[in-house]
Design a protein around this motif. Structure first.
Motif, mmCIF file in Angstrom:
data_model
loop_
_atom_site.group_PDB
_atom_site.id
_atom_site.type_symbol
_atom_site.label_atom_id
_atom_site.label_comp_id
_atom_site.label_asym_id
_atom_site.label_seq_id
_atom_site.Cartn_x
_atom_site.Cartn_y
_atom_site.Cartn_z
ATOM 1 N N ARG A 70 0.830 -1.257 -0.140
ATOM 2 C CA ARG A 70 0.055 0.084 0.000
ATOM 3 C C ARG A 70 0.747 1.200 0.075
ATOM 4 O O ARG A 70 1.714 1.211 0.910
ATOM 5 N N GLU A 127 0.613 5.037 0.408
ATOM 6 C CA GLU A 127 -0.417 5.934 0.898
ATOM 7 C C GLU A 127 0.017 7.295 1.298
ATOM 8 O O GLU A 127 1.216 7.651 2.108
ATOM 9 N N THR A 163 -1.114 7.673 -3.785
ATOM 10 C CA THR A 163 -1.806 6.781 -3.022
ATOM 11 C C THR A 163 -2.407 5.813 -3.975
ATOM 12 O O THR A 163 -3.183 6.015 -5.112
ATOM 13 N N GLN A 182 13.373 2.448 -0.701
ATOM 14 C CA GLN A 182 14.085 3.077 0.459
ATOM 15 C C GLN A 182 15.524 3.456 0.161
ATOM 16 O O GLN A 182 16.328 3.728 1.003
ATOM 17 N N GLN A 185 3.336 6.971 3.961
ATOM 18 C CA GLN A 185 3.535 5.833 4.390
ATOM 19 C C GLN A 185 3.360 4.774 3.348
ATOM 20 O O GLN A 185 2.680 4.714 2.407
ATOM 21 N N ILE A 186 4.214 3.685 3.578
ATOM 22 C CA ILE A 186 4.230 2.540 2.599
ATOM 23 C C ILE A 186 4.199 1.359 3.407
ATOM 24 O O ILE A 186 4.826 1.010 4.637
ATOM 25 N N PHE A 187 3.283 0.385 3.179
ATOM 26 C CA PHE A 187 2.987 -0.874 3.958
ATOM 27 C C PHE A 187 3.154 -1.981 3.029
ATOM 28 O O PHE A 187 2.922 -2.254 1.930
ATOM 29 N N ASP A 205 0.613 -5.208 5.191
ATOM 30 C CA ASP A 205 -0.012 -4.475 6.479
ATOM 31 C C ASP A 205 1.094 -4.084 7.551
ATOM 32 O O ASP A 205 0.614 -3.429 8.386
ATOM 33 N N LYS A 206 2.266 -4.376 7.055
ATOM 34 C CA LYS A 206 3.477 -3.782 8.195
ATOM 35 C C LYS A 206 4.174 -2.504 7.473
ATOM 36 O O LYS A 206 4.424 -2.482 6.437
ATOM 37 N N GLU A 207 3.929 -1.535 8.225
ATOM 38 C CA GLU A 207 4.625 -0.269 7.688
ATOM 39 C C GLU A 207 6.180 -0.376 7.420
ATOM 40 O O GLU A 207 6.828 -0.834 8.315
ATOM 41 N N THR A 231 7.864 2.206 5.938
ATOM 42 C CA THR A 231 8.541 3.539 5.815
ATOM 43 C C THR A 231 9.784 3.852 6.570
ATOM 44 O O THR A 231 9.412 3.869 7.888
#
Length: 295
Positions: free
Chosen positions: A21, A23, A44, A72, A80-82, A85-87, A89
Motif C-alpha cells: 500500500r 499511502e 496513493t 527506501q 507511508q508504505i505498507f 500491512d506492516k509499515e 516507511t
C-alpha cells in the motif's frame, strides 16, 4: 504480439489480497533560493498480490522518485508504505536490509550494477552471499537461475562484456529472483532494448510471474506495451496520480492527460527530446513547471 496477461476480472478488488500500500506519499526536494520541488504529491494506490501493475507517465512525472522511495533509497517527506500491512516507511539497518529480500529491482541498464570483473555466476549469486543464503556452489545455483531465464548454463562462467544487451538483462532478472522476492520492480527494464529483444524479455517476465505468482511493478513510458502486459495501470502527471484503470481499458481512458498521452508520439523520440504534454484543464504546480528533468 499478445501476452497472456492475468486478467484482474477473476476476482473483484475487494476480494484480492493487497500486498503493498502506497499511502499519501509526498517527496519534496529543496532548491536554491529557498524553493521546493515536489516530485511526488500525495501518491496513493494499492498493489494486489500476483498482478502486473504499470506505472506510466512522461519523464519528470515522478515515477523514478516513487520507485526510489519504495526501494527506501530515500525517505518520503510525508506518507507511508505498507508491505503486508506492516509499515516499512523509513526502515533502517537490518530491518531495511531484510525488507529488500521481499522487494527486488530490475534496472534499465543492468550493467551499471554489474562488476565487470566478476563472472556471471558470482553476479547472480551475490545477493545470496550477502544474506548468507548460498547453499552449495555458485556455479550450480547460477545454472539453476540461468535456466529460469532461458540462458545456457555455461553462461555462468562468462563475463558481462561477452554478452548481448538482452542476455545481460536476463542475468539482471535472474539476480533479482535469486532471493525469491514477492515483488519485482522493473524500472524501464525493456526501454534500452530493441523491439525484438524487448518482446522476448516481456514474455519471460510474464512466464515467471505466472509460475511464481510474482507481483510486478512495471515502470514504463511505452503505453502500447503497458496496455498489452499490465493488469492495472497507474498514470502519473507532475507528481500526482491522475488515473487508475485496468490495463485492457487503457485505450478508453477518461482523464484528459491519459488521452493526450495515448495520442502523443513522445515514445518514439529520444529521451529528453519529446515535447512535454500540457493539459490546459489541469493546473501545473509552480514548483514543477520549470523543472522538466527526469525524477
Amino acid at each position: 504480439m499478445p501476452y497472456h496477461r492475468l486478467e484482474g476480472s477473476v476476482m473483484t478488488q475487494s476480494e484480492r489480497e493487497i500486498i503493498l500500500r502506497i499511502e499519501h506519499i509526498t517527496k519534496r526536494f529543496p532548491l536554491e533560493g529557498g524553493k521546493v520541488l515536489t516530485a511526488c504529491d500525495d501518491v496513493t494506490f494499492p498493489v494486489y498480490r500476483g498482478e502486473i501493475l504499470g506505472i506510466v507517465g512522461e519523464s519528470g512525472c515522478g515515477k523514478s522518485t516513487l520507485v526510489r522511495t519504495l526501494m527506501q533509497l530515500h525517505a518520503p517527506s510525508e506518507g507511508q508504505i505498507f508491505f503486508r500491512d506492516k509499515e516499512i516507511t523509513g526502515l533502517k539497518g537490518e530491518d531495511a536490509r531484510n525488507m529488500r529480500r521481499n522487494i527486488q529491482m530490475v534496472f534499465q541498464d543492468p550493467t551499471t550494477s554489474f562488476n565487470p570483473k566478476m563472472k556471471i555466476k558470482d553476479i547472480i549469486c551475490e545477493p545470496l552471499r550477502n544474506f548468507g543464503l548460498l547453499k552449495g556452489s555458485a556455479h550450480d545455483k547460477a545454472a539453476e537461475l540461468l535456466r529460469l531465464v532461458d540462458l545456457p548454463e555455461d553462461f555462468a562462467e562468462r563475463y558481462p562484456a561477452n554478452m548481448s544487451g538482452g542476455q545481460r538483462q536476463r542475468v539482471g532478472i535472474a539476480r533479482a529472483l535469486a532471493l525469491e522476492p514477492e515483488i519485482l520492480v522493473c524500472d524501464e527494464a525493456t526501454s534500452a532494448l530493441d523491439v525484438s529483444v524487448q518482446e522476448t524479455i516481456v514474455e519471460l517476465l510474464v512466464r515467471i510471474q505466472q509460475e511464481r505468482n510474482l507481483t510486478i511493478l512495471f515502470i514504463c513510458h511505452d503505453l502500447a506495451l503497458v496496455s498489452r502486459l499490465c493488469t492495472r495501470v497507474v498514470v502519473m502527471y507532475f507528481g500526482k496520480v491522475v488515473e487508475q484503470l485496468d490495463g485492457q481499458e487503457l485505450a478508453h481512458a477518461k482523464h484528459p492527460y491519459t488521452q493526450k498521452l495515448l495520442s502523443s508520439v513522445f515514445t518514439l523520440l529520444p529521451k529528453g527530446k519529446a515535447p512535454r504534454i500540457v493539459v490546459p484543464e489541469l493546473e501545473i504546480p509552480a514548483s514543477q513547471a520549470t523543472n522538466m528533468t527526469d525524477r
